[in-house]
Design a protein around this motif. Sequence first.
Motif, PDB file in Angstrom:
ATOM      1  N   PRO A   1       0.822  -1.227   0.000  1.00 50.20           N
ATOM      2  CA  PRO A   1       0.000   0.000   0.000  1.00 50.20           C
ATOM      3  C   PRO A   1       0.844   1.259   0.000  1.00 50.20           C
ATOM      4  CG  PRO A   1       0.116  -0.882   2.215  1.00 50.20           C
ATOM      5  CD  PRO A   1       0.864  -1.856   1.339  1.00 50.20           C
ATOM      6  N   VAL A   2       1.713   1.415  -0.985  1.00 45.39           N
ATOM      7  CA  VAL A   2       2.581   2.591  -1.047  1.00 45.39           C
ATOM      8  C   VAL A   2       3.036   2.795  -2.486  1.00 45.39           C
ATOM      9  CG1 VAL A   2       4.675   1.247  -0.588  1.00 45.39           C
ATOM     10  CG2 VAL A   2       4.638   3.680  -0.050  1.00 45.39           C
ATOM     11  N   GLU A   3       3.172   4.054  -2.872  1.00 41.10           N
ATOM     12  CA  GLU A   3       3.818   4.430  -4.127  1.00 41.10           C
ATOM     13  C   GLU A   3       5.110   5.138  -3.776  1.00 41.10           C
ATOM     14  OE1 GLU A   3       1.338   6.635  -6.729  1.00 41.10           O
ATOM     15  OE2 GLU A   3      -0.109   5.017  -7.041  1.00 41.10           O
ATOM     16  N   LEU A   4       6.205   4.665  -4.331  1.00 42.30           N
ATOM     17  CA  LEU A   4       7.530   5.156  -3.946  1.00 42.30           C
ATOM     18  C   LEU A   4       8.085   6.057  -5.048  1.00 42.30           C
ATOM     19  CD1 LEU A   4       9.492   4.827  -1.582  1.00 42.30           C
ATOM     20  CD2 LEU A   4      10.595   2.983  -2.849  1.00 42.30           C
ATOM     21  N   PRO A   5       8.180   7.376  -4.801  1.00 44.61           N
ATOM     22  CA  PRO A   5       8.733   8.289  -5.810  1.00 44.61           C
ATOM     23  C   PRO A   5      10.230   8.062  -5.999  1.00 44.61           C
ATOM     24  CG  PRO A   5       7.402   9.465  -4.188  1.00 44.61           C
ATOM     25  CD  PRO A   5       7.645   8.101  -3.638  1.00 44.61           C
ATOM     26  N   PRO A   6      10.792   8.567  -7.080  1.00 44.96           N
ATOM     27  CA  PRO A   6      12.226   8.398  -7.325  1.00 44.96           C
ATOM     28  C   PRO A   6      13.070   9.013  -6.207  1.00 44.96           C
ATOM     29  CG  PRO A   6      11.121   9.144  -9.320  1.00 44.96           C
ATOM     30  CD  PRO A   6      10.109   9.238  -8.216  1.00 44.96           C
ATOM     31  N   GLY A   7      14.104   8.287  -5.818  1.00 40.87           N
ATOM     32  CA  GLY A   7      15.028   8.769  -4.811  1.00 40.87           C
ATOM     33  C   GLY A   7      14.529   8.712  -3.391  1.00 40.87           C
ATOM     34  N   ARG A   8      13.341   8.183  -3.162  1.00 37.98           N
ATOM     35  CA  ARG A   8      12.783   8.154  -1.814  1.00 37.98           C
ATOM     36  C   ARG A   8      13.039   6.807  -1.145  1.00 37.98           C
ATOM     37  NH1 ARG A   8       8.735  12.135  -1.760  1.00 37.98           N
ATOM     38  NH2 ARG A   8       9.548  13.854  -3.002  1.00 37.98           N
ATOM     39  N   ARG A   9      13.034   6.842   0.170  1.00 38.24           N
ATOM     40  CA  ARG A   9      13.241   5.655   1.007  1.00 38.24           C
ATOM     41  C   ARG A   9      12.081   5.553   1.995  1.00 38.24           C
ATOM     42  NH1 ARG A   9      17.963   3.025   2.990  1.00 38.24           N
ATOM     43  NH2 ARG A   9      19.193   4.485   1.730  1.00 38.24           N
ATOM     44  N   THR A  10      11.587   4.350   2.208  1.00 34.16           N
ATOM     45  CA  THR A  10      10.502   4.145   3.161  1.00 34.16           C
ATOM     46  C   THR A  10      10.750   2.871   3.956  1.00 34.16           C
ATOM     47  OG1 THR A  10       8.099   3.975   3.407  1.00 34.16           O
ATOM     48  CG2 THR A  10       9.067   2.858   1.532  1.00 34.16           C
ATOM     49  N   THR A  11      10.313   2.879   5.217  1.00 37.54           N
ATOM     50  CA  THR A  11      10.452   1.728   6.106  1.00 37.54           C
ATOM     51  C   THR A  11       9.097   1.048   6.257  1.00 37.54           C
ATOM     52  OG1 THR A  11      12.246   2.798   7.329  1.00 37.54           O
ATOM     53  CG2 THR A  11      11.133   0.969   8.413  1.00 37.54           C
ATOM     54  N   LEU A  12       9.060  -0.259   6.039  1.00 38.53           N
ATOM     55  CA  LEU A  12       7.838  -1.031   6.106  1.00 38.53           C
ATOM     56  C   LEU A  12       8.028  -2.233   7.018  1.00 38.53           C
ATOM     57  CD1 LEU A  12       6.956  -1.022   2.295  1.00 38.53           C
ATOM     58  CD2 LEU A  12       5.971   0.437   4.053  1.00 38.53           C
ATOM     59  N   THR A  13       6.921  -2.836   7.442  1.00 44.17           N
ATOM     60  CA  THR A  13       6.970  -4.034   8.279  1.00 44.17           C
ATOM     61  C   THR A  13       6.006  -5.074   7.727  1.00 44.17           C
ATOM     62  OG1 THR A  13       5.287  -3.171   9.797  1.00 44.17           O
ATOM     63  CG2 THR A  13       7.598  -2.758  10.352  1.00 44.17           C
ATOM     64  N   GLU A  14       6.360  -6.327   7.929  1.00 44.27           N
ATOM     65  CA  GLU A  14       5.540  -7.451   7.522  1.00 44.27           C
ATOM     66  C   GLU A  14       5.242  -8.304   8.748  1.00 44.27           C
ATOM     67  OE1 GLU A  14       3.595  -9.860   4.544  1.00 44.27           O
ATOM     68  OE2 GLU A  14       4.383  -7.816   4.582  1.00 44.27           O
ATOM     69  N   PRO A  15       3.979  -8.461   9.146  1.00 40.30           N
ATOM     70  CA  PRO A  15       3.678  -9.215  10.366  1.00 40.30           C
ATOM     71  C   PRO A  15       3.992 -10.703  10.210  1.00 40.30           C
ATOM     72  CG  PRO A  15       1.663  -8.637   9.200  1.00 40.30           C
ATOM     73  CD  PRO A  15       2.774  -7.929   8.500  1.00 40.30           C
ATOM     74  N   TRP A  16       4.537 -11.279  11.275  1.00 38.27           N
ATOM     75  CA  TRP A  16       4.781 -12.723  11.364  1.00 38.27           C
ATOM     76  C   TRP A  16       4.544 -13.128  12.812  1.00 38.27           C
ATOM     77  CZ3 TRP A  16       9.996 -15.676  10.286  1.00 38.27           C
ATOM     78  CH2 TRP A  16       9.720 -17.048  10.180  1.00 38.27           C
ATOM     79  N   PRO A  17       3.281 -13.285  13.210  1.00 36.30           N
ATOM     80  CA  PRO A  17       2.976 -13.487  14.624  1.00 36.30           C
ATOM     81  C   PRO A  17       3.238 -14.894  15.137  1.00 36.30           C
ATOM     82  CG  PRO A  17       0.961 -13.498  13.329  1.00 36.30           C
ATOM     83  CD  PRO A  17       2.084 -13.175  12.377  1.00 36.30           C
TER      84      PRO A  17
END
Length: 336
Positions: free
Chosen positions: A226-242
Amino acid sequence: MSHARVLCCAVGLLLSLTAAPAVAEEACWSVVPSAGAGTGRPYVYAEGTPGTVLQDTVSVLNPGARPLTVRLRGADAAVTGRGGPAVRTTGGRAGTGAGTGTGAWIAFAEERRGHRTAAGTVSVRVPAHTRADVPFSVSVPPGASPGDHPGAIVASAGGRSAAVRIRLRVGGPALSALTVEHVTFGGGRVSYELVNRGNTVLTPRLAVRADGVLGRVLDRPPRTLPVELPPGRRTTLTEPWPDPPALDAVDVRLTVTAAGGARATASTRVRFVPWSAVTGAGCGLAAVAALLVARRRGRRATDDGAGAPARPEEARPEEAGSGAARTEAEWTGAVS
């Protein structure tokens, strides 16, 4: 209660009743891309080569019964998965192209001493029940890199802000590239960073796989993030593993893809150890070892007591003489 106090209470009640609709009216304003002769647009789309100036218009709608003053400015923006802009502060002086972000390329026409000048911000007074169309321009610098450059026009009034997305594409060869970095696991989640290394906006897809000593313990097929990443940008995401394994050594591998052939993988090794069980077993072993040591020490003390030499009896009077002297000499260890 005095008449003056009653009058004051009545006046306060009337003011409160009349102020509430005014606040509600101020909160009803909106800013949208100008529709022109067609239907409404969800965002402003512009395309041009480096060095060109692109023009468009946004509309500020005031359905309230009072005039409204709205302040407009250009800004850089990322795009969230819900389609709305995530505005950030732009570098450089807006309207001059001095910054590297799209917000610095946006300018509005402002009247100053009878002349129109380009300004990074502008204030617009919108009469009641009226729409104000505000033109703006996007000046693409000559050295702008090809690809997507998302931006936004932010409007502020009445204590709140709203934004219109601008999707600007600069002509030239497009390059789609990304990397996955800093993969870690903790708290039932796999954390990682995505970096857009190309010049196009990316909508990444993620696949997760985890292999343990005895086989695969996690296998999630590719899904759109659920994200659109523009050029040169950095984003931190998480993936659940309960529900990770209780005891295993696992290689967690992330595979990210996007349109244009972008693909990247990264992995991390995680060891799962049931520390509560290990601590309990360690305490049990320590107790058994302490018991064995205590028993060994008790047995050694018993053996030492049984092997101690008995104390010789005192010589009888009738045995006095050479035999008694010899016995005493042997007891004391003297050498004759």
